[in-house]
Design a protein around this motif. Structure first.
Motif, PDB file in Angstrom:
ATOM      1  N   CYS A 114       0.795  -1.231   0.000  1.00  0.00           N
ATOM      2  CA  CYS A 114       0.000   0.000   0.000  1.00  0.00           C
ATOM      3  C   CYS A 114       0.828   1.283   0.000  1.00  0.00           C
ATOM      4  O   CYS A 114       1.083   1.874   1.039  1.00  0.00           O
ATOM      5  CB  CYS A 114      -0.965   0.010   1.192  1.00  0.00           C
ATOM      6  SG  CYS A 114      -2.226  -1.266   1.034  1.00  0.00           S
TER       7      CYS A 114
ATOM      8  N   ASP B  50      -1.260  -3.330  -3.767  1.00  0.00           N
ATOM      9  CA  ASP B  50      -1.427  -1.882  -3.837  1.00  0.00           C
ATOM     10  C   ASP B  50      -0.075  -1.205  -4.057  1.00  0.00           C
ATOM     11  O   ASP B  50       0.308  -0.278  -3.338  1.00  0.00           O
ATOM     12  CB  ASP B  50      -2.158  -1.318  -2.601  1.00  0.00           C
ATOM     13  CG  ASP B  50      -3.647  -1.673  -2.590  1.00  0.00           C
ATOM     14  OD1 ASP B  50      -4.138  -2.256  -3.586  1.00  0.00           O
ATOM     15  OD2 ASP B  50      -4.316  -1.368  -1.583  1.00  0.00           O
TER      16      ASP B  50
ATOM     17  N   TYR C 181      -1.705   2.990  -7.217  1.00  0.00           N
ATOM     18  CA  TYR C 181      -3.118   3.316  -7.052  1.00  0.00           C
ATOM     19  C   TYR C 181      -3.594   3.951  -8.349  1.00  0.00           C
ATOM     20  O   TYR C 181      -2.831   4.616  -9.033  1.00  0.00           O
ATOM     21  CB  TYR C 181      -3.333   4.258  -5.859  1.00  0.00           C
ATOM     22  CG  TYR C 181      -3.275   3.537  -4.526  1.00  0.00           C
ATOM     23  CD1 TYR C 181      -2.069   3.006  -4.068  1.00  0.00           C
ATOM     24  CD2 TYR C 181      -4.403   3.372  -3.743  1.00  0.00           C
ATOM     25  CE1 TYR C 181      -2.003   2.327  -2.857  1.00  0.00           C
ATOM     26  CE2 TYR C 181      -4.349   2.702  -2.525  1.00  0.00           C
ATOM     27  CZ  TYR C 181      -3.139   2.184  -2.085  1.00  0.00           C
ATOM     28  OH  TYR C 181      -3.086   1.518  -0.895  1.00  0.00           O
TER      29      TYR C 181
ATOM     30  N   HIS D 136      -5.846  -2.196  -6.088  1.00  0.00           N
ATOM     31  CA  HIS D 136      -5.548  -0.924  -6.758  1.00  0.00           C
ATOM     32  C   HIS D 136      -4.635  -1.046  -7.973  1.00  0.00           C
ATOM     33  O   HIS D 136      -4.538  -0.090  -8.756  1.00  0.00           O
ATOM     34  CB  HIS D 136      -4.977   0.076  -5.760  1.00  0.00           C
ATOM     35  CG  HIS D 136      -6.008   0.609  -4.815  1.00  0.00           C
ATOM     36  ND1 HIS D 136      -6.962   1.514  -5.202  1.00  0.00           N
ATOM     37  CD2 HIS D 136      -6.256   0.328  -3.518  1.00  0.00           C
ATOM     38  CE1 HIS D 136      -7.747   1.796  -4.172  1.00  0.00           C
ATOM     39  NE2 HIS D 136      -7.343   1.077  -3.133  1.00  0.00           N
TER      40      HIS D 136
ATOM     41  N   ASP E 143      -3.182  -4.453   2.620  1.00  0.00           N
ATOM     42  CA  ASP E 143      -4.478  -3.873   2.282  1.00  0.00           C
ATOM     43  C   ASP E 143      -5.025  -2.815   3.232  1.00  0.00           C
ATOM     44  O   ASP E 143      -5.517  -1.789   2.788  1.00  0.00           O
ATOM     45  CB  ASP E 143      -5.548  -4.961   2.110  1.00  0.00           C
ATOM     46  CG  ASP E 143      -6.938  -4.370   1.881  1.00  0.00           C
ATOM     47  OD1 ASP E 143      -7.130  -3.713   0.841  1.00  0.00           O
ATOM     48  OD2 ASP E 143      -7.826  -4.540   2.737  1.00  0.00           O
TER      49      ASP E 143
ATOM     50  N   HIS F   6      -3.898  -0.845   5.777  1.00  0.00           N
ATOM     51  CA  HIS F   6      -3.209   0.383   6.170  1.00  0.00           C
ATOM     52  C   HIS F   6      -3.077   0.523   7.680  1.00  0.00           C
ATOM     53  O   HIS F   6      -2.994   1.634   8.194  1.00  0.00           O
ATOM     54  CB  HIS F   6      -3.884   1.643   5.603  1.00  0.00           C
ATOM     55  CG  HIS F   6      -4.132   1.588   4.133  1.00  0.00           C
ATOM     56  ND1 HIS F   6      -4.823   2.552   3.435  1.00  0.00           N
ATOM     57  CD2 HIS F   6      -3.780   0.674   3.193  1.00  0.00           C
ATOM     58  CE1 HIS F   6      -4.892   2.243   2.164  1.00  0.00           C
ATOM     59  NE2 HIS F   6      -4.274   1.091   1.988  1.00  0.00           N
TER      60      HIS F   6
ATOM     61  N   SER G 174       0.019   4.870   2.348  1.00  0.00           N
ATOM     62  CA  SER G 174      -1.432   5.068   2.248  1.00  0.00           C
ATOM     63  C   SER G 174      -2.035   5.373   3.616  1.00  0.00           C
ATOM     64  O   SER G 174      -1.712   4.717   4.611  1.00  0.00           O
ATOM     65  CB  SER G 174      -2.090   3.813   1.670  1.00  0.00           C
ATOM     66  OG  SER G 174      -1.512   3.478   0.435  1.00  0.00           O
TER      67      SER G 174
END
Ligand code: FE
Ligand code: CA
Length: 525
Positions: free
Chosen positions: A161, A188, A191, A243, A420, A422, A452
């Motif tokens: 992320c 991720d 994004y 993402h 995923d 965060h 993120s």
């Protein structure tokens, strides 16, 4: 039959990576090489280099030739380009171990994936690429131990992320300084959102929907020097989450569409094919390029007898997210009748069967399941039938989670690592995953994000933090997790930066959790 087995391993659906792969560089062409195009810019290595998916005797080397990421041709034209590659046992390239030449094809965005063979197990190497007189940055990599090696220690980091617009990737500057064998990335990586003028870092590239758009967005991410620095130090094993294509998609269903809308699903599959192609072109994966929207990427990495990694894809095959009409907070809502069906899947039949067989056959001391969304039951509010859960996570797929628990039961030291969401966390998956009063079955370690953001950290920390299966949660800070694996224990260090709003920050170890051999419930030192 042998050809079928070999193809399955290359495609990542084989039961683990076999050892003693004496492969020569498969990309070395036997035909005449194209010339270096006249007028090719001097700096074609702006995206850096990377290595990944190591085996005992080979590793994948990656680069993509780009001089201008905003140009449709990356600024390098539309002709094929010859690329030399070199692997040495020293960083000055005095002792060359293996080298060759491959061709960067425009159809693959001038990316190259070299399977560099003839290497020694559990060994460090340096690699670089050349195009004419142009030389790439130098990368360092490491092969896995022989499958039957009695390896004493493995140090790996995991991360996920990295929303570019949410902040700076200072965490990677610190990760590059760590003493690691391997990095696992849980999704991720890019994004897909539009440029936001008030973001910490605003995109130069537009929201992608086709191959040209995804290539530009990937190149914008790959151009980051901190990210490149972490790739230059260690081999990576990567999977994707949503993402890399679009937020919270499920199979061929985008977030905003209903399952019955055939036209929308067909259009989304075209977008998915473009996004998967761009993923391949930018990651050091031991996979063939995709051919259309279906692309199996689940695979295993064996680290001697000490640890095996089972790398999953929880997006491409999952059943539709149900109950979304009842969502009360982001993707959270009560579990409706439709979500509880026995047929509902997170991994799809083929991947689920592969995982069960691979876990059952594993001889590793530690069995790490590397995947995207939280597996442990994490009720956010309410009780019983009215319980609020995150429907995008395994909580929205209870039957699939029970089958996963069945596969983990009896496996030695199962450890699930998760991205995923965060936030950083540690806890246990219970024997009956829906009943938190049952005994711990497996450890779950949740990495926070590289950059993120998390919308409501205080609320979620107080809610999740008091659950009986949760030992630790930090939703406030960004970073990564370093795991030191030895026979007797796995130690997870949760490393966080103080801010991602500015380019530099100190690194703190926010928590250390230890998993003892044979005891899934983590404890503090
Ligand atoms: Fe994310
Ligand atoms: Ca995600």
């Amino acid at each position: 039959m042998a050809g079928v087995v070999a193809a399955a391993v290359v495609a990542g659906t084989g039961a683990g990576c076999s050892s003693d792969n004496e492969s020569t560089a498969r990309d070395t062409p036997t035909t005449t090489l194209p010339p270096v195009p006249a007028g090719l810019p001097d700096d074609v290595f702006t995206l850096g280099v990377a290595s990944g998916d190591p085996l005992p005797r080979s590793v994948i080397l990656w680069t993509r030739l780009v001089s201008d990421l905003m140009a449709d041709d990356g600024g390098v034209g539309t002709a094929p380009i010859p690329v030399r590659w070199e692997v040495a046992s020293d960083e000055d390239f005095v002792d060359l171990v293996v080298d060759g030449t491959t061709v960067a094809e425009p159809a693959l965005g001038h990316s190259v994936h070299v399977d560099a063979g003839h290497l020694q197990p559990d060994n460090t190497y340096w690699y670089r690429f050349r195009v004419g007189e142009r030389t790439s940055p130098v990368g360092r990599t490491h092969t896995t131990p022989a499958d039957d090696a009695d390896t004493a220690e493995l140090r790996f980091a995991f991360a996920s992320c990295q929303n570019f617009q949410d902040g700076h990737w200072t965490a990677y500057e610190h990760m590059a300084e760590e003493d690691l064998h391997l990095v696992l990335f849980l999704g991720d990586y890019i994004y897909e959102g539009a440029p936001a003028p008030d973001a910490v870092r605003t995109y130069r590239t537009e929201a992608p929907t086709d191959l040209a758009g995804y290539r530009r967005r990937w190149a914008e991410y790959k151009a980051d020097r901190a990210l490149q620095g972490a790739h230059h130090q260690f081999p990576w094993v990567v999977t994707w989450d949503d993402h890399e294509v679009a937020n919270n998609y499920a199979s061929d269903i985008p977030e905003e569409a209903g399952v019955a809308d055939t036209a929308v699903r067909e259009a989304f599959l075209e977008r998915r094919a473009a996004a998967y192609q761009a993923f391949y072109e930018h990651q050091p994966v031991r996979l063939d390029p995709p051919d259309g929207p279906d692309y199996p990427i689940h695979r295993a990495v064996v680290w001697g007898r000490l640890a095996s990694f089972f790398v999953l894809d929880g997006r491409q095959y999952r059943s539709e997210q149900e109950c979304l009409d009842q969502v009360v907070l982001s993707a959270a809502g009560p579990l409706c009748e439709a979500a509880t069906g026995e047929e509902r899947t997170m991994l799809g039949d083929e991947q689920e069967t592969w995982l069960g067989e691979a876990l059952a056959a594993s001889e590793a001391r530690w069995n790490v399941v590397a995947q995207q969304t939280i597996v442990a039951h994490v009720p956010l509010a309410g009780e019983g039938a009215g319980e609020i859960v995150n429907l995008d996570q395994w909580d929205g797929y209870p039957a699939a989670r029970r089958r996963l628990a069945d596969q983990l039961r009896g496996v030695r030291n199962p450890v699930v690592i998760t991205g995923d969401i965060h936030l950083g966390g540690a806890g246990v998956i219970t024997d009956d995953p829906d009943d938190l009063a049952t005994a711990p079955l497996a450890t779950e370690l949740v990495g926070t994000s590289i950059s993120s953001s998390f919308p409501v950290p205080d609320l979620v920390e107080s809610t999740i933090g008091s659950l009986p299966n949760v030992r630790y949660v930090n939703a406030r800070q960004r970073g990564y997790v370093v795991c030191t694996v030895r026979r007797a224990q796995l130690q997870a260090e949760f490393k966080v930066v103080r801010t991602v709003d500015r380019p530099q920050s100190a690194l703190d170890t926010d928590a250390v959790w230890i998993v003892d051999d044979g005891e899934p419930d983590p404890h503090e030192p």
